[in-house]
Motif scaffolding. Structure first.
Motif, mmCIF file in Angstrom:
data_model
loop_
_atom_site.group_PDB
_atom_site.id
_atom_site.type_symbol
_atom_site.label_atom_id
_atom_site.label_comp_id
_atom_site.label_asym_id
_atom_site.label_seq_id
_atom_site.Cartn_x
_atom_site.Cartn_y
_atom_site.Cartn_z
ATOM 1 N N SER A 196 3.072 9.067 6.927
ATOM 2 C CA SER A 196 2.586 9.781 5.743
ATOM 3 C C SER A 196 1.448 8.996 5.091
ATOM 4 C CB SER A 196 3.708 10.129 4.771
ATOM 5 O OG SER A 196 4.349 8.988 4.305
ATOM 6 N N ASP A 197 1.477 7.679 5.185
ATOM 7 C CA ASP A 197 0.336 6.928 4.656
ATOM 8 C C ASP A 197 -0.879 7.063 5.569
ATOM 9 O OD1 ASP A 197 1.615 6.247 2.384
ATOM 10 O OD2 ASP A 197 1.670 4.101 2.723
ATOM 11 N N GLU A 198 -0.650 7.091 6.867
ATOM 12 C CA GLU A 198 -1.781 7.314 7.776
ATOM 13 C C GLU A 198 -2.424 8.679 7.484
ATOM 14 O OE1 GLU A 198 -0.903 7.134 11.975
ATOM 15 O OE2 GLU A 198 -2.857 7.962 12.504
ATOM 16 N N ASP B 64 3.725 -6.229 8.293
ATOM 17 C CA ASP B 64 5.181 -6.227 8.173
ATOM 18 C C ASP B 64 5.647 -5.205 7.152
ATOM 19 O OD1 ASP B 64 4.947 -7.273 5.565
ATOM 20 O OD2 ASP B 64 5.063 -9.324 6.284
ATOM 21 N N LYS B 65 6.898 -5.248 6.812
ATOM 22 C CA LYS B 65 7.447 -4.378 5.765
ATOM 23 C C LYS B 65 8.396 -5.262 4.968
ATOM 24 C CE LYS B 65 7.913 -0.263 3.890
ATOM 25 N NZ LYS B 65 6.852 0.413 3.148
ATOM 26 N N ALA B 66 7.801 -6.348 4.427
ATOM 27 C CA ALA B 66 8.597 -7.391 3.800
ATOM 28 C C ALA B 66 9.262 -6.935 2.508
ATOM 29 C CB ALA B 66 7.729 -8.625 3.548
ATOM 30 N N VAL C 192 3.087 -2.311 6.813
ATOM 31 C CA VAL C 192 2.710 -1.495 7.968
ATOM 32 C C VAL C 192 2.234 -0.096 7.561
ATOM 33 C CG1 VAL C 192 5.124 -0.804 8.363
ATOM 34 C CG2 VAL C 192 3.469 -0.648 10.233
ATOM 35 N N ASP C 193 2.828 0.488 6.519
ATOM 36 C CA ASP C 193 2.383 1.824 6.110
ATOM 37 C C ASP C 193 0.966 1.757 5.537
ATOM 38 O OD1 ASP C 193 3.705 0.373 4.108
ATOM 39 O OD2 ASP C 193 4.292 2.145 2.988
ATOM 40 N N ASN C 194 0.707 0.736 4.739
ATOM 41 C CA ASN C 194 -0.650 0.573 4.229
ATOM 42 C C ASN C 194 -1.634 0.286 5.368
ATOM 43 O OD1 ASN C 194 -2.733 0.350 2.342
ATOM 44 N ND2 ASN C 194 -2.400 -1.838 2.075
ATOM 45 N N GLY D 21 8.327 8.095 8.975
ATOM 46 C CA GLY D 21 7.722 8.950 7.961
ATOM 47 C C GLY D 21 6.918 8.152 6.961
ATOM 48 N N ASP D 22 7.394 6.961 6.652
ATOM 49 C CA ASP D 22 6.683 6.080 5.726
ATOM 50 C C ASP D 22 5.309 5.735 6.303
ATOM 51 O OD1 ASP D 22 6.156 4.397 3.630
ATOM 52 O OD2 ASP D 22 7.619 2.871 4.167
ATOM 53 N N ILE D 23 5.307 5.353 7.564
ATOM 54 C CA ILE D 23 4.057 4.943 8.213
ATOM 55 C C ILE D 23 3.113 6.135 8.394
ATOM 56 C CG2 ILE D 23 3.051 3.981 10.332
ATOM 57 C CD1 ILE D 23 5.673 2.348 10.660
HETATM 58 MG MG MG Z 1 4.676 4.105 2.210
#
Ligand code: MG
Ligand code: MG
Lengths: 370, 370
Positions: free
Chosen positions: A252-254, B192-194, B224-226, A248-250
């Motif tokens: 929702s930003d996409e 990544d998702k550091a 990764v979300d960005n 969802g994190d990935i």
């Molecule tokens: Mg996010």
């Protein structure tokens, strides 16, 4: 008169200016649509660290507990990035709030308004008609699962993160997603990776069981990698997307990218009750803070979400959303989305236009006798 | 004359027809550019299950071991979906091949050719100039980490997946990524998702160490979300993206969406030696198999990748890529990407055009005395 108590946590960066211009809009809408709002302001984030040493002071938590919803701005900024992670504004404020109020579902509605379809990087014929809602599980999964850590090995190091879900965690967020789907186009897609992840198999099984209570909702399944592709190729195929935390994190930003700007998107974190935390999808954007150029749409629409989910004041919520669209239709834009023949507005001017439009629309409706 | 031995595993669905029309192209290019190819065909996937009971028969593995590269079509289809997961074509063929040959890095180059920019769902001004390479770690991470499973709890079930990486797994794929960046625009972004994952912290630390050996390469980090958002908003900012397995799986399909079709994209799985497996990014597409409408570009470009990475025959690789672009420039299209005034081609016709173009371009260059 119905009265709702709102904890206002403006925070850092552009948070305070967005919240400041949005409060009058919410107040006006409540007045017109027959309910009362009591706003109580409280410190949060870096601002709270400066004043009290804590990102979430006990007084703030008390104010939140007295309220029916939290209206949140944004937290974070360069000056607090050197703090240990657990003391940083985001982690030390948002995580405990989610925990205290059991806010396990994050809602991210993504709509490509025809008025600002040019803000989308997608071709207009592909972005047009996008109206989806991402329901993200917010308090479980790989960000929190134990064990988590690093150990020395003979050849170097080994790092471990654990993706862990219990049936109950899936049930409660799935129920929220199905309830929301009922109020929308009645289509729900579970995003998973059931061909390789055990946790995804448990999600599928549990969601299928919950689906028995919602025979009107059309349930589909899609692998997360395919969903990442489909969101770009044909985003209009989706209504509600139910995702575990990381997916969802990935996504929702996409999806925010598809709308063209985080500055347009509202976000809600809710639980099993009607209590919720409402905030813009973007961050505190310290680089543009105080310049009067931030886009207030995300904050204003967060207010509409609050009306809708926490107060069930759907008419007032719709009035706010309509007003935002009308102002966009008239060509007003903040700098981030101003293009071509648009009329450039400051944060404050845009919000003021929205307030005026709410009033005009309300009077028009009344005259029409509806 | 330099001679390279290639194991040809055409597989199921559209695999055989794509491979069949591509082999003459590879043979022609090898002949013109002064090396020899020895092709050895072998069964794989569902076709191999039907013939021998196994998705990867021992004879096939022997042929692969004798070869310097595997030229792969596709595997899978409805008729084998009811088999237990570990016997299904994908898992029972590709996983052991990756394991046997230590193919730990998956390469997915994404280029938006100006000639088919209209295939992209992005606006032309955003898609134009996209030329990125995703390097995905392929044999570690959450798809394989132990423990992995489900246990009964008092309230229901608990599912667990483990995301696990050792320093050595990161080092070897990072080295591949830096070497590739050197041959490109010398920019590498670690995805990544550091901010929440321990494994990401180990990736950052290890990749920074490897970076010391590559001072010419500009190393960046992105969550990764960005990255999922930036790929949509501004994909031209990327050169090489280095990703752990799951993130690479998601982002490479999103990037494929940006190109507009999996039918355009080649893929390579390589290890520390020059041995590699080359295959189209799409699947076996049984619904369109045998109709002569599949797009052969992904298979043809996989051949070019094989020339480049396994044989270091860069000139021949470039000749194939140039020919594909030239044929597109002349307006020829297979059905999946045919639009407007395009001239529709069958799979075979398109491949034949590419072969002709390779020959024409070669003669032209020779006459020009280059
Ligand atoms: Mg996010
Ligand atoms: Mg994939």
């Amino acid at each position: 008169m119905k009265t709702y108590r709102v904890a206002v946590l403006a925070g850092d960066g552009i948070g305070p200016e967005l919240v400041r211009v949005t409060i009058p809009i919410l107040r006006l809408a409540s007045y017109l649509y027959g309910f009362e709002l009591i706003f109580e302001e409280a410190l949060v984030g870096g601002t709270a660290i400066e004043a009290t040493g804590k990102a979430l002071p006990p007084e703030t938590l008390e104010i939140c507990k007295r309220a029916q919803a939290i209206f949140f701005g944004a937290v974070g900024g360069k000056q607090w990035e050197s703090l240990p992670p657990e003391k940083q504004p985001e982690r030390a404020a948002l995580l405990p709030l989610r925990k205290t109020f059991s806010l396990f579902a994050n809602l991210r509605p993504i709509t490509c308004y025809p008025e600002i379809i040019d803000a989308s990087p997608l071709k207009p014929e592909i972005a047009s008609g996008v109206d989806l809602l991402i329901v993200r599980e917010l308090t479980g999964g790989i960000y929190f699962g134990q064990p988590k850590g690093r150990v020395l090995t003979e050849q170097g190091e080994r790092a471990i993160d654990t993706l862990l879900y219990d049936t109950s965690e899936i049930e409660r967020v799935a129920t929220v997603a199905f309830e929301l789907a009922l109020r929308r186009k009645k289509s729900l897609t579970l995003i998973d990776k059931a061909n390789v992840l055990e946790s995804s198999l448990l999600w599928r099984k549990t969601v299928k069981e919950i689906a028995n209570n919602y025979p009107e909702v059309d349930l589909k399944f899609m692998y997360v990698d395919n969903a990442a592709m489909q969101l770009v190729l044909k985003p209009t195929q989706f209504d509600v997307l139910l995702c575990e935390n990381l997916f969802g994190d990935i996504l929702s930003d996409e999806a925010a990218g598809i709308a063209g700007s985080l500055g347009l998107l509202a976000s809600a974190s809710i639980g099993a009750s009607k209590f919720g935390l409402y905030e813009p999808a973007g961050g505190s954007a310290p680089d543009i803070a105080g310049k009067g150029i931030a886009n207030p749409i995300s904050q204003i629409l967060s207010g509409a979400l609050m009306f809708e989910y926490s107060f069930q004041e759907e008419e007032a919520a719709q009035a706010i959303k309509d007003a935002v669209r009308d102002v966009l239709k008239e060509g007003y834009r903040t700098m981030d989305i101003a293009k071509g023949s648009a009329t450039y507005c400051t944060t404050e001017e845009f919000a003021e236009k929205v307030a005026q439009k709410i009033e005009i629309n309300f009077k028009k409706k009344k005259q029409e006798g509806s």
